[in-house]
Scaffold this motif. Structure first.
Motif, mmCIF file in Angstrom:
data_model
loop_
_atom_site.group_PDB
_atom_site.id
_atom_site.type_symbol
_atom_site.label_atom_id
_atom_site.label_comp_id
_atom_site.label_asym_id
_atom_site.label_seq_id
_atom_site.Cartn_x
_atom_site.Cartn_y
_atom_site.Cartn_z
ATOM 1 N N ALA A 37 0.864 -1.183 0.000
ATOM 2 C CA ALA A 37 0.000 0.000 0.000
ATOM 3 C C ALA A 37 0.897 1.228 0.000
ATOM 4 O O ALA A 37 2.094 1.130 0.287
ATOM 5 N N TYR A 38 0.310 2.358 -0.316
ATOM 6 C CA TYR A 38 1.035 3.629 -0.336
ATOM 7 C C TYR A 38 2.297 3.538 -1.193
ATOM 8 O O TYR A 38 3.404 3.855 -0.726
ATOM 9 N N ARG A 50 -4.104 3.839 8.935
ATOM 10 C CA ARG A 50 -3.931 4.482 7.640
ATOM 11 C C ARG A 50 -2.747 5.437 7.758
ATOM 12 O O ARG A 50 -2.291 5.713 8.864
ATOM 13 N N ASP A 57 -2.559 5.893 -3.419
ATOM 14 C CA ASP A 57 -2.415 5.359 -2.062
ATOM 15 C C ASP A 57 -2.721 3.865 -2.003
ATOM 16 O O ASP A 57 -1.915 3.084 -1.544
ATOM 17 N N TRP A 58 -3.858 3.435 -2.526
ATOM 18 C CA TRP A 58 -4.265 2.054 -2.333
ATOM 19 C C TRP A 58 -4.039 1.192 -3.566
ATOM 20 O O TRP A 58 -3.676 0.020 -3.474
ATOM 21 N N ASP A 74 -5.706 -0.562 -5.762
ATOM 22 C CA ASP A 74 -6.188 -1.901 -6.115
ATOM 23 C C ASP A 74 -6.980 -1.884 -7.425
ATOM 24 O O ASP A 74 -7.448 -2.922 -7.871
ATOM 25 N N ILE A 78 -9.609 -4.023 6.191
ATOM 26 C CA ILE A 78 -8.161 -3.854 6.280
ATOM 27 C C ILE A 78 -7.829 -3.994 7.757
ATOM 28 O O ILE A 78 -8.197 -3.141 8.565
#
Lengths: 329, 268
Positions: free
Chosen positions: A138-139, B30, B128-129, B131, B231
């Motif tokens: 991620a990120y 996060r 950022d993610w 997907d 998550i």
């Protein structure tokens, strides 16, 4: 029957390495969840691949042949794989994290009302709950996230070149299931007009043992000619960072990193690449990373095994000469 | 008739944040915002650029929409200053924690409420993610054609021709409008910098804020409770790598040492 279903792909008459990676992943799930491994193969004249899928770990192969499945087309493929899933009722569907899988995976998840996990690098059973969980970056590769599906149906795309490909087991067989896909041309909303190949050395980036790659520090398209020469001497492929593809110095399909290709060569030669995490995310499976950069503080040296602080051009030029001598070409 | 183009954008913490400024908030799991700037997710900015170029070439109305918190007006104002005509923010606490399906549902309802559309553009992945699910979910929800990794678009007589990047090159694909393309970057679609005058004009524009109730969103599909996956953890991996620096007096000497070393390691 519940189990894991792998969408198989082929290239130049072979199962892709992507498929073998997914089959290896599915076989690991089989051990953990005691569920069979199924594979789906779509296209025309794909019969010869069925025994290969058995030999690499599939217990069942769902084979869908239809003229509209020759070559990937999203609307046709999603209908076909959806029909296979309705028959096979898999709990986990694995697709490669390539252009096709990244498009198809979420579309299939939508239709199956399944959870979707993109670009997993690993999976395991959560010790506390016993539930399946996936890890993914991620990120831009700066962090790792753990994702746990709540529902019993998951579609996941695998980040390629993170799993070792499944080995072949001679004589292994399984059950073949033919699926008659109900599909009409009127269902297809897009049509391929033209496909253009842009591989510099004729060697696929994802399969190359040696990758020669350039970034912002190459300063223009001319420099890449030198990198192509080096790649030819080493029988490798040429890649680039996003800085170089965005500048238009080389084709976008050469991009290595989170957005582009994942590579896992034995040798990755990075010239003039600073090493942004999004780039590093695509090369982490490489056995040996060599970085050549004028900036000793460049983050690429944090992931490289061998480094040279120097202008890339002189190093590349000498490297071509020495490699010619050493390899006798 | 000018084209109606909708560009879906996401505001994120600048993905170029250096590792030294990057931290995970242990409570929210996060990225901790810290003092890092908020930006339009990079490929969404490429999507805006593609839309604005189409507008300049053949006339179009460009609407930027985003699902996010109140601060997301910053990204929408940037979109307006780049050349978007209108911007809509969807901001509702009920949407917090939505999965890809929930966000796509909210975007679809927003797009339909906003009026007729010919083209919907998004970035091919968020910074950022990443997907890459929302564009596909959105196309499924609206039942329209969809292709990812598009770098260039031409529109002629209701037909769209897109160029998209594939593993070994590129493809030209034809589709009918309405159509959704997830945009990747190349040298033709680098996001422009807004001119000061346009920033001033954009600052005065009204950005309507729509709520779940305004859009008639299905409560079964939005919010944390409807998410099909959770998550459960986010952490910074420990990386240990030692780089052996090759020394020498000249670049040629260093390169020769490298070649010998690679030969010794049987890598070449």
């Amino acid at each position: 029957m519940p189990g894991t279903l792998v969408l198989a792909t082929t290239k130049d008459g072979r199962l892709t390495r992507d498929t073998l990676e997914l089959l290896a992943g599915a076989s690991r799930l089989k051990e953990k969840l005691a569920q069979p491994v199924a594979a789906a193969i779509l296209g025309t004249g794909v019969g010869p691949y069925v025994p290969l899928l058995f030999a690499h770990g599939a217990d069942q192969v769902y084979r869908a042949e239809h003229p509209l499945l020759e070559g990937y087309q999203g609307d046709a493929y999603v209908v076909a794989i959806h029909q296979i899933c309705e028959r096979a009722q898999p709990t986990v569907v694995l697709l490669p994290g390539d252009v096709m899988g990244r498009e198809l995976g979420p579309r299939l998840a939508y239709r199956l009302q399944a959870a979707f996990v993109g670009e997993f690098i690993d999976f395991d059973l959560d010790q506390a709950s016993g539930r399946l969980q996936f890890t993914r970056q991620a990120y831009g590769g700066k962090a790792i996230a753990v994702v746990q599906p709540h529902v019993n149906s998951v579609v996941a795309t695998a980040k390629l070149r993170t799993l070792e490909p499944a080995a072949q087991e001679e004589g292994r067989t399984g059950e073949e299931i033919r699926i008659d896909v109900a599909l009409e041309a009127s269902q297809l909303k897009t049509h391929l007009i033209k496909r253009v190949r842009e591989e510099a050395t004729g060697i696929n980036l994802g399969d190359a043992k040696i990758v020669v790659s350039g970034g912002r520090g190459i300063h223009g398209p001319e420099g890449f000619k030198l990198l192509e020469d080096l790649a030819r001497v080493l029988k490798g492929a040429v890649g680039a960072s996003r800085a170089a593809t965005d500048a238009g110095w080389v084709p976008s399909s050469w991009q290595i990193g989170q957005t582009g290709r994942n590579v896992s060569p034995d040798l990755y030669l990075a010239f003039g690449i600073s090493g942004a995490t999004q780039h590093v995310a695509g090369i982490s499976g490489s056995k040996c990373i060599v970085a050549v950069n004028t900036d000793p503080a460049a983050p690429i040296f944090k992931v490289a095994q061998l480094g040279i602080v120097e202008d890339w051009k002189a190093v590349a030029t000498t490297l071509i000469e020495r490699c010619r001598e050493l390899t006798g070409k | 008739m000018p084209l109606n183009i909708v560009v879906c954008i996401k505001q994120i913490i600048d993905p170029e944040t250096p590792m030294s400024q990057f931290a995970i908030d242990p409570r929210t799991k996060r990225q901790a915002p810290g003092n890092n700037p908020l930006v339009i997710s990079p490929y969404d900015a490429n999507a805006l650029e593609v839309a604005i170029q189409l507008k300049e070439k053949q006339g179009a109305k460009v609407t930027a929409i985003s699902v996010g918190g109140a601060t997301t007006t910053t990204a929408l104002r940037s979109a307006l200053s780049m050349g978007a005509d209108e911007a809509i923010l969807v901001n509702d606490p009920f949407l917090a924690g939505s999965d890809q399906r929930g966000i796509a549902h909210a975007l679809a309802k927003t797009i339909c409420k906003a009026g007729a559309y010919d083209l919907i553009l998004t970035g091919c992945e968020s910074g950022d993610w990443a997907d890459r699910a929302v564009p596909a979910f959105l196309a499924e929800e609206l039942e329209i054609g969809y292709v990812g990794y598009v770098t260039r678009i031409e529109v002629r007589d209701g037909q769209v021709i897109v160029r998209r990047v594939v593993e070994d090159g590129y493809e030209l694909i034809e589709a009918k409008i309405p159509f959704l393309a997830a945009i990747s970057s190349d040298e033709t679609n680098t996001a422009r910098y807004a001119k000061l005058r346009d920033i001033m004009t954009a600052a005065k524009k009204m950005i309507p804020v729509w709520k779940a109730a305004d859009l008639g969103l299905d409560p079964e599909r939005i919010g944390l409770g409807a998410a099909r996956a959770a998550i459960t953890d986010v952490y910074i991996p420990v990386k240990e790598s030692k780089c052996e620096m090759i020394e020498g007096n000249t670049p040629e000497e260093k390169a020769a040492t490298l070649a010998a070393k690679l030969r010794e390691l049987k890598l070449i």
